[in-house]
Every structure is written in C-alpha cells, then in structure tokens.
Design an enzyme around this catalytic site. Sequence first.
Site, PDB file in Angstrom:
ATOM      1  N   ASN A   8      -5.832 -18.647   1.140  1.00 59.50           N
ATOM      2  CA  ASN A   8      -6.245 -17.786  -0.178  1.00 59.50           C
ATOM      3  C   ASN A   8      -5.948 -16.479  -0.113  1.00 59.50           C
ATOM      4  O   ASN A   8      -6.945 -15.402   0.669  1.00 59.50           O
ATOM      5  CB  ASN A   8      -7.691 -18.021  -0.666  1.00 59.50           C
ATOM      6  CG  ASN A   8      -7.691 -17.284  -2.001  1.00 59.50           C
ATOM      7  OD1 ASN A   8      -7.087 -16.580  -2.393  1.00 59.50           O
ATOM      8  ND2 ASN A   8      -9.185 -17.420  -2.374  1.00 59.50           N
ATOM      9  N   LYS A  10      -5.976 -13.849  -1.694  1.00 58.94           N
ATOM     10  CA  LYS A  10      -6.827 -13.024  -2.757  1.00 58.94           C
ATOM     11  C   LYS A  10      -5.782 -11.728  -3.103  1.00 58.94           C
ATOM     12  O   LYS A  10      -4.766 -11.986  -3.347  1.00 58.94           O
ATOM     13  CB  LYS A  10      -8.216 -12.613  -2.112  1.00 58.94           C
ATOM     14  CG  LYS A  10      -8.955 -13.755  -1.616  1.00 58.94           C
ATOM     15  CD  LYS A  10     -10.191 -13.664  -1.274  1.00 58.94           C
ATOM     16  CE  LYS A  10     -10.959 -14.844  -0.511  1.00 58.94           C
ATOM     17  NZ  LYS A  10     -12.323 -14.645  -0.353  1.00 58.94           N
ATOM     18  N   HIS A  89     -12.528 -20.372  -8.383  1.00 60.53           N
ATOM     19  CA  HIS A  89     -13.221 -19.743  -7.295  1.00 60.53           C
ATOM     20  C   HIS A  89     -14.571 -18.943  -7.438  1.00 60.53           C
ATOM     21  O   HIS A  89     -14.461 -18.397  -8.579  1.00 60.53           O
ATOM     22  CB  HIS A  89     -12.198 -19.031  -6.668  1.00 60.53           C
ATOM     23  CG  HIS A  89     -12.570 -18.301  -5.315  1.00 60.53           C
ATOM     24  ND1 HIS A  89     -13.235 -17.291  -4.987  1.00 60.53           N
ATOM     25  CD2 HIS A  89     -12.010 -18.820  -4.256  1.00 60.53           C
ATOM     26  CE1 HIS A  89     -13.417 -17.021  -3.999  1.00 60.53           C
ATOM     27  NE2 HIS A  89     -12.689 -17.669  -3.032  1.00 60.53           N
ATOM     28  N   GLU A  91     -15.318 -16.299  -6.876  1.00 63.42           N
ATOM     29  CA  GLU A  91     -14.875 -14.568  -7.171  1.00 63.42           C
ATOM     30  C   GLU A  91     -14.773 -14.561  -8.758  1.00 63.42           C
ATOM     31  O   GLU A  91     -14.896 -13.710  -9.401  1.00 63.42           O
ATOM     32  CB  GLU A  91     -14.089 -14.088  -6.314  1.00 63.42           C
ATOM     33  CG  GLU A  91     -14.540 -13.762  -4.746  1.00 63.42           C
ATOM     34  CD  GLU A  91     -13.458 -13.754  -3.717  1.00 63.42           C
ATOM     35  OE1 GLU A  91     -12.345 -13.761  -4.181  1.00 63.42           O
ATOM     36  OE2 GLU A  91     -14.073 -13.688  -2.470  1.00 63.42           O
ATOM     37  N   GLU A 161     -17.488 -24.021  -0.825  1.00 67.62           N
ATOM     38  CA  GLU A 161     -17.271 -22.695  -0.415  1.00 67.62           C
ATOM     39  C   GLU A 161     -18.633 -22.052  -0.972  1.00 67.62           C
ATOM     40  O   GLU A 161     -18.851 -21.444  -2.146  1.00 67.62           O
ATOM     41  CB  GLU A 161     -16.348 -21.675  -0.936  1.00 67.62           C
ATOM     42  CG  GLU A 161     -14.890 -22.339  -0.714  1.00 67.62           C
ATOM     43  CD  GLU A 161     -13.860 -21.093  -0.595  1.00 67.62           C
ATOM     44  OE1 GLU A 161     -13.334 -20.696   0.059  1.00 67.62           O
ATOM     45  OE2 GLU A 161     -13.563 -20.740  -2.084  1.00 67.62           O
ATOM     46  N   GLY A 167     -16.621 -13.841   2.652  1.00 67.89           N
ATOM     47  CA  GLY A 167     -16.528 -12.682   3.026  1.00 67.89           C
ATOM     48  C   GLY A 167     -17.571 -11.873   3.884  1.00 67.89           C
ATOM     49  O   GLY A 167     -17.537 -10.572   3.690  1.00 67.89           O
ATOM     50  N   SER A 203     -15.899 -17.641   5.385  1.00 71.92           N
ATOM     51  CA  SER A 203     -15.850 -16.967   6.761  1.00 71.92           C
ATOM     52  C   SER A 203     -15.423 -17.699   7.884  1.00 71.92           C
ATOM     53  O   SER A 203     -15.652 -17.766   9.034  1.00 71.92           O
ATOM     54  CB  SER A 203     -17.324 -16.316   6.789  1.00 71.92           C
ATOM     55  OG  SER A 203     -17.673 -15.245   6.265  1.00 71.92           O
TER      56      SER A 203
HETATM   57  P1  13P Z   1     -13.314 -15.668   3.527  1.00 72.55           P
HETATM   58  O1  13P Z   1     -12.569 -16.532   4.528  1.00 72.55           O
HETATM   59  O2  13P Z   1     -12.934 -14.173   3.810  1.00 72.55           O
HETATM   60  O3  13P Z   1     -14.820 -15.551   3.445  1.00 72.55           O
HETATM   61  O4  13P Z   1     -13.068 -16.369   1.962  1.00 72.55           O
HETATM   62  C1  13P Z   1     -13.147 -17.663   1.650  1.00 72.55           C
HETATM   63  C2  13P Z   1     -12.545 -17.771   0.265  1.00 72.55           C
HETATM   64  O5  13P Z   1     -13.035 -17.450  -0.489  1.00 72.55           O
HETATM   65  C3  13P Z   1     -11.347 -18.508   0.358  1.00 72.55           C
HETATM   66  O6  13P Z   1     -11.189 -19.021  -0.952  1.00 72.55           O
END
Ligand code: 13P
Length: 241
Positions: A8, A10, A89, A91, A161, A167, A203
């Site tokens: 991902n 982002k 997701h 976010e 997740e 993150g 992470s």
């Molecule tokens: P990180 O690997 O940066 O923590 O992000 C995970 C994520 O949100 C994947 O969709």
Amino acid sequence: MGKIVAANWKMNLRRDAARALASSLAGQGRDLWLFPGFTLLETVRQATSGSSLKLGAQDVSPEVDGAFTGDISAEMLVDAGATMVLVGHSERRHSHGETSALLLRKLHRALAAGLAPLLCVGETLAQRQAGRAEKVVRDQLGLVKKLTPAAREQFCAVAYEPVWAIGTGQNATAAQAGAMHNLARAEMNTLGMGTVPLLYGGSVKPDNAGELLAVAGVDGLLVGGASLELESLQTIDDLAG
Ligand code: 13P
C-alpha cells in the site's frame, strides 16, 4: 504456494519512482499486489503489463459515474487496469470519517464493477486498552453480512491492521497477531469467507516480516512504509516465499 505480499503505497511516490519500482519487481517475476495512488495507476499498469504483479486502487467512490467532483468510480478504476481495491483502511475510517454505511456502498460499487475488495479491519489503541479489540474486529467484519454469499467470496483478502501499529514502528507481536487472526478467521469461516486470505498489516519491516509470516493464520502481509523501497520490499517478499 508462498504467502501474499501487498504494497500500500498510500500518498507517496511520483511516476518515475513508481515506474522504477514496479518495473524492477515485474522483471524479477514477483507476484506482489501493488496499490499505488490514482495518478500512478496507469504508469504501474504499463510497467507491470504481462507480469505476475497485480494492481489495485486505494479507494473507490460509493457512486456510479456522474456529477461527483473529485471522486473516482469503480468503473474508472477498472478502466485504469485495477482489479482490486482497498476498502475500510483505517486512515480513511478515522481521518476521513468513513462509516460502515459508506463502506458498504463502496463494497457494492466495487463488486458491481468486478473489482475484488480488500477489506481492512482493526482496533484503535483506546479500543484495545478498553478490552474491546475483539468486538471491534468482529463488528467490522460483520459488515459483509449485508452482501450476498457469492459477493463475499469475491474479496481478494481481508487485512487485520491494528490502528496503533500503522506507521508507528510498533508492530503487533506474534502472539497478538496470532490471537486476532484466530478470531478473525473463525468469524470469516462463519461468514462464508473461508477461502479469502487474511493478511496482517501494521509496521511490517524486513526485520519483523519473517516472524509475522510464521504466525499461524497469517496468509500474507499488507505493507505500507516498507513497500516504498525496492530493497525492503524484496526482502519481505523473499521471506514470504
Ligand atoms: P505501515 O506498514 O507503514 O505501518 O502501514 C501499514 C498499512 O497501513 C498498510 O495498509
């Protein structure tokens, strides 16, 4: 068969970097799933054409084509070469206030257009500390009860997740991931999603991917930050076999 590695990206990368990354992965014959930003879809589609890499988008409009300025419809995503789409997701649930009612509309649109949804679920730190993590994940998965049994089998994956792990550099431990994957898998089995893979995200890095991949019930990884660099993504993919 190896486990799944999904990237991902982002809101990162530009066309040159995305092209370079995707071309290298394609040239190596890898079969990762890539989720670039909208403006990078065409670039990545070209770079991965004829390869084993799969292409997905990070979001989809709940509306059909029409007067929805700034939205990208499921049909537009299909036209751009996407076969999958992330829905739910954290976010988007938390920064964009996406509700389960909205997510359900997005799932309907994606499925109607032939896109395979990748549904993301996971609890916040406050929810975990309040002892509500299991209920939150069960409820988020329960959204699919509003879909037909056939539609539930069209998901490309579900990703657990935990929001506190995204993150933050603080991944779930193998025990935490294992416990939640057990619960989510049992729930998915009763929902008619027994064949849908269950990924872990949050992470994931080259130095913890092996341990997380070894957890029973983890069918693969959804990787954010560590998927932006070729070397770390390759290392994680190598560990996935
Ligand atoms: P990180 O690997 O940066 O923590 O992000 C995970 C994520 O949100 C994947 O969709």
